[in-house]
Design a protein around this motif. Structure first.
Motif, mmCIF file in Angstrom:
data_model
loop_
_atom_site.group_PDB
_atom_site.id
_atom_site.type_symbol
_atom_site.label_atom_id
_atom_site.label_comp_id
_atom_site.label_asym_id
_atom_site.label_seq_id
_atom_site.Cartn_x
_atom_site.Cartn_y
_atom_site.Cartn_z
ATOM 1 N N VAL A 7 1.129 -1.133 -0.117
ATOM 2 C CA VAL A 7 0.200 -0.124 0.237
ATOM 3 C C VAL A 7 0.490 1.540 -0.235
ATOM 4 O O VAL A 7 2.295 0.922 0.719
ATOM 5 N N VAL A 8 0.567 2.121 -1.573
ATOM 6 C CA VAL A 8 0.695 3.940 -0.892
ATOM 7 C C VAL A 8 0.090 4.714 -0.462
ATOM 8 O O VAL A 8 -1.157 4.712 -1.017
ATOM 9 N N ALA A 9 0.332 5.473 0.086
ATOM 10 C CA ALA A 9 -0.851 6.629 1.021
ATOM 11 C C ALA A 9 0.347 8.287 0.312
ATOM 12 O O ALA A 9 1.852 8.248 0.642
ATOM 13 N N ILE A 10 -0.040 8.893 -0.319
ATOM 14 C CA ILE A 10 0.076 10.159 -0.699
ATOM 15 C C ILE A 10 -1.171 11.236 -0.600
ATOM 16 O O ILE A 10 -1.928 11.087 -0.458
ATOM 17 N N GLY A 11 0.353 12.455 0.209
ATOM 18 C CA GLY A 11 -0.606 13.058 1.033
ATOM 19 C C GLY A 11 0.420 14.079 1.726
ATOM 20 O O GLY A 11 1.184 14.367 1.402
ATOM 21 N N GLY A 12 -0.402 15.053 2.694
ATOM 22 C CA GLY A 12 0.455 15.555 3.385
ATOM 23 C C GLY A 12 -0.383 15.611 4.477
ATOM 24 O O GLY A 12 -1.577 15.578 4.725
ATOM 25 N N GLY A 13 0.506 16.786 5.477
ATOM 26 C CA GLY A 13 -0.593 17.272 7.067
ATOM 27 C C GLY A 13 -1.281 15.815 7.351
ATOM 28 O O GLY A 13 -0.868 15.122 7.768
ATOM 29 N N HIS A 14 -2.163 16.228 8.209
ATOM 30 C CA HIS A 14 -3.012 15.438 9.246
ATOM 31 C C HIS A 14 -3.715 14.441 8.352
ATOM 32 O O HIS A 14 -3.472 13.362 8.465
ATOM 33 N N GLY A 15 -4.255 14.638 7.311
ATOM 34 C CA GLY A 15 -4.489 13.380 6.474
ATOM 35 C C GLY A 15 -3.936 12.316 6.165
ATOM 36 O O GLY A 15 -4.448 11.435 6.684
#
Length: 300
Positions: A7-15
């Motif tokens: 699994v890869v998760a992409i984004g930033g911050g608290h989310g």
């Protein structure tokens, strides 16, 4: 973690931290790819002073995958009080440690690896790009430069991109996207967290090269002023406008003000599968890791 999906998760911050806490419950191999365009607060000060990618969102993600009850995780989140004054005021200790490790090793990615080792993290945390980048967008025909300015400005964001335009992503990030069974975008600020990572050219190309498994997790409510008036269809359109296609969209049904299973029909015709799930016990408290994990696991 072993024996489960990649699994890869992409984004930033608290989310993104919420996604990592959810995904680590079912993933056999987990990688976070994190926006580094933040130019405010402690991160902004450190990137200007040392010409490094912004460390703050990376710190949050490292803490999210740290060994449970780790005292180091608590230390990384410790923030020196503003009222104390001086050069340390407002800095998170973890940001300073990452910056210090980058200075010692000369390699930002190596600094993150060492920080993850210190935290006994059970996932890989990578920057979307190894360079310090500025986020740039057009609002009402006027160019707006800087994540904080874009986040605070009112108006529709167009042509979001990073400068320098050839800022490279780590090879490990590209490889992780290519090999993953599932790639999760968000939740988080649409333009200044999720797209801030996805518009890095190498990341966008890696996402475009996939045949499926790309999931976008909608925020629980609009973010003011960045997505004032936005509904999930508007989020999806913003992704498509920036060359980012997904295969499924996860939304909490309370977002629509409609009963479960009755989303706006136009989103179903736009391509991706629309899935409505209860993703939070309280929409104002953020995504619940258990509910989000259940919904994401069901897509595998």
């Amino acid at each position: 973690m072993s024996g489960g999906p990649r699994v890869v998760a992409i984004g930033g911050g608290h989310g993104l931290s919420a996604t990592l806490r959810a995904a680590r419950t079912y993933a056999g191999d987990l990688t976070a790819i994190v926006s580094v365009a933040d130019d405010g607060g402690s991160s902004g000060r450190l990137r200007r002073q040392f010409a490094i990618p912004a460390p703050g969102d990376l710190r949050r993600c490292l803490v999210a995958v740290a060994e449970p009850n780790s005292p180091w995780a608590g230390a990384f989140e410790y923030r020196f009080p503003d009222e104390a004054g001086g050069d340390l005021a407002g800095h998170a200790l973890g940001n300073l440690i990452i910056a210090g490790l980058a200075g010692v090793t000369g390699e930002f990615a190596e600094a993150l690896r060492l920080a993850a080792e210190l935290l006994n993290a059970d996932a890989q945390v990578l920057p979307a790009t190894v360079e310090a980048v500025d986020l740039v967008g057009s609002m009402g025909g006027v160019e707006v430069r800087g994540q904080v300015r874009i986040q605070e400005a009112e108006g529709e964001v167009r042509d979001l991109h990073v400068l320098p335009p050839d800022a490279p992503a780590p090879a490990a990030a590209r490889d992780a996207i290519a090999r993953a069974d599932q790639v999760i975008l968000g939740p988080g600020s649409l333009f200044t967290s999720v797209l801030a990572a996805c518009v890095v050219p190498d990341i966008a190309a890696a996402l475009a090269g996939r045949a499926g498994g790309r999931v976008y997790v909608c925020n629980l409510r609009p973010e003011i002023p960045e997505t004032t008036g936005y509904r999930p269809l508007d989020h999806l359109q913003a992704l498509v406008d920036h060359g980012i296609n997904v295969d499924a969209v996860l939304c909490d049904p309370r977002w629509w003000g409609a009963p479960d299973g009755e989303p706006p029909p136009e989103l179903g015709a736009a391509g991706p599968r629309l899935l409505t799930r209860d993703l939070a016990l309280d929409p104002y408290a953020g995504h619940d890791a258990g509910l989000l994990a259940e919904a994401l696991r069901s897509l595998l």
